[in-house]
Scaffold this motif. Structure first.
Motif, PDB file in Angstrom:
ATOM      1  N   UNK A  34      60.856  40.371  40.967  1.00 35.37           N
ATOM      2  CA  UNK A  34      60.988  39.082  41.652  1.00 35.37           C
ATOM      3  C   UNK A  34      60.594  39.215  43.111  1.00 35.37           C
ATOM      4  N   UNK A  35      61.118  40.246  43.790  1.00 36.06           N
ATOM      5  CA  UNK A  35      60.828  40.389  45.210  1.00 36.06           C
ATOM      6  C   UNK A  35      59.399  40.860  45.469  1.00 36.06           C
ATOM      7  N   UNK A  36      58.838  41.627  44.557  1.00 37.62           N
ATOM      8  CA  UNK A  36      57.426  41.991  44.707  1.00 37.62           C
ATOM      9  C   UNK A  36      56.565  40.736  44.711  1.00 37.62           C
ATOM     10  N   UNK A  37      56.874  39.818  43.810  1.00 36.41           N
ATOM     11  CA  UNK A  37      56.142  38.557  43.752  1.00 36.41           C
ATOM     12  C   UNK A  37      56.353  37.710  45.000  1.00 36.41           C
ATOM     13  N   UNK A  38      57.601  37.621  45.443  1.00 34.01           N
ATOM     14  CA  UNK A  38      57.920  36.831  46.638  1.00 34.01           C
ATOM     15  C   UNK A  38      57.198  37.377  47.864  1.00 34.01           C
ATOM     16  N   UNK A  39      57.289  38.687  48.058  1.00 36.58           N
ATOM     17  CA  UNK A  39      56.674  39.315  49.235  1.00 36.58           C
ATOM     18  C   UNK A  39      55.159  39.151  49.204  1.00 36.58           C
ATOM     19  N   UNK A  40      54.568  39.400  48.042  1.00 40.39           N
ATOM     20  CA  UNK A  40      53.115  39.269  47.913  1.00 40.39           C
ATOM     21  C   UNK A  40      52.671  37.833  48.201  1.00 40.39           C
ATOM     22  N   UNK A  41      53.415  36.870  47.690  1.00 40.83           N
ATOM     23  CA  UNK A  41      53.061  35.461  47.882  1.00 40.83           C
ATOM     24  C   UNK A  41      53.105  35.077  49.361  1.00 40.83           C
ATOM     25  N   UNK A  42      54.161  35.467  50.068  1.00 40.99           N
ATOM     26  CA  UNK A  42      54.289  35.119  51.485  1.00 40.99           C
ATOM     27  C   UNK A  42      53.220  35.835  52.311  1.00 40.99           C
ATOM     28  N   UNK A  43      52.934  37.086  51.981  1.00 42.54           N
ATOM     29  CA  UNK A  43      51.890  37.808  52.717  1.00 42.54           C
ATOM     30  C   UNK A  43      50.516  37.185  52.479  1.00 42.54           C
TER      31      UNK A  43
END
Length: 339
Positions: A34-43
């Motif tokens: 979940x956080x890998x997706x969140x971080x990648x999306x914001x970056x």
């Protein structure tokens, strides 16, 4: 580095029973995917914003990019918030390094200052003497603060419900001033590191803006970006506790009631979850600060049912009504007669 964890009460309490239910449901487990997706999306959003900024060049359309970056900055702040609660990584060190990178370097305010302040808020929500989030300043939140204010201050507080949103436009400035005061308070290595990263952020930010834009457009870009960043960030936190009952040690409320009775949830859907960074599940977040953001919506029905069964008031409202409740409270407090 102090964490924002809140020590759970002893076994046998109502909260301990709820905690076992939540743990058995696996809702306290880390969510790396979940956080890998969140971080990648914001970056990706941040990189797209930088690319658009460079491609547009010296144009007044950059003011739209400034508003876009206000959203990106707030989303970066949400990730720093999650790291401060150890929601992202199992390792405290990893969460700390991530938080410093995103808060100090990415957004430009002190992660250490925020963690210290936010820890005290979580431990003593809506406690007039111990919760820094309801300390008297540009606004007052309690009858005691109203009675202690002088006649000149009371003139301004009388209209604080009207000035609340305009003041939020200065919140980004306030964050940075508070960060600098905190960092000046010690010469230890973590503070020096944080000050250096904030310095890198500010210098790189200003060089990029003033090299690409003419001076007038650059000043307008910074004002809109920082003003809307503060407004968005403040609007994300405002519904959570403002106007909820104040509590102190004298109230002798247990952990469960102290966290639930002082918090307000905001109902909505996936867009609300994203826009508010999961803070719309404020009750669940305060009960289980280390719970990954993506698990909060799954915990909500369990917590709500538990509170209903144990006759603990559980408040959930819409986004607009949550602001209305907070503003009514500010107006009521601001109009109280002097003590």
């Amino acid at each position: 580095m102090q964490s924002t964890e809140v020590i759970a009460p002893a076994r046998g309490s109502a909260f301990a029973e709820l905690s076992r239910t939540i743990k058995q449901a696996g809702l306290l487990d880390r969510r790396p995917g979940y956080y890998t997706g969140q971080i990648a999306f914001i970056l990706v959003l941040a990189a797209a914003g930088v690319a658009a900024f460079l491609l547009l060049g010296d144009s007044w359309w950059q003011l739209a990019i400034a508003a876009y970056f206000a959203v990106v900055s707030t989303q970066l702040g949400f990730l720093g918030h999650d790291a401060g609660h150890k929601q992202i990584f199992r390792s405290g060190r990893a969460n700390y390094l991530f938080g410093v990178a995103f808060a100090n370097l990415g957004v430009g305010f002190s992660y250490g200052w925020w963690v210290d302040k936010h820890s005290r808020h979580h431990a003593h929500p809506n406690d007039e003497e111990k919760d820094p989030d309801i300390g008297a300043g540009a606004l007052i939140f309690t009858a005691g603060q109203a009675q202690a204010s002088g006649p000149v201050a009371r003139m301004f507080y009388r209209y604080q419900a009207w000035t609340f949103f305009p003041l939020l436009l200065l919140e980004a400035v306030n964050l940075r001033v508070a960060s600098m005061r905190y960092l000046r308070g010690g010469r230890d290595r973590p503070r020096l590191r944080e000050a250096l990263l904030i310095g890198v952020h500010i210098v790189a930010y200003l060089i990029l803006v003033f090299v690409v834009l003419s001076p007038g457009k650059a000043v307008a870009f910074v004002a809109i970006h920082q003003g809307l960043f503060g407004l968005y960030l403040g609007c994300s936190f405002a519904p959570n506790h403002k106007g909820m009952p104040p509590l102190s040690a004298a109230d002798d409320a247990d952990y469960l009631r102290r966290q639930v009775l002082t918090s307000r949830n905001v109902r909505g859907h996936w867009l609300t979850d994203f826009g508010l960074g999961g803070l719309n599940y404020q009750i669940e977040h305060h009960l289980f600060p280390s719970m990954p953001r993506g698990n909060l919506r799954h915990a909500q029905p369990l917590v709500r049912a538990f509170c209903r069964d144990h006759q603990v008031s559980y408040l959930e409202t819409g986004l607009i009504p949550s602001y209305a409740q907070a503003l009514r409270h500010l107006d009521t407090i601001g109009r109280l007669p002097a003590g």
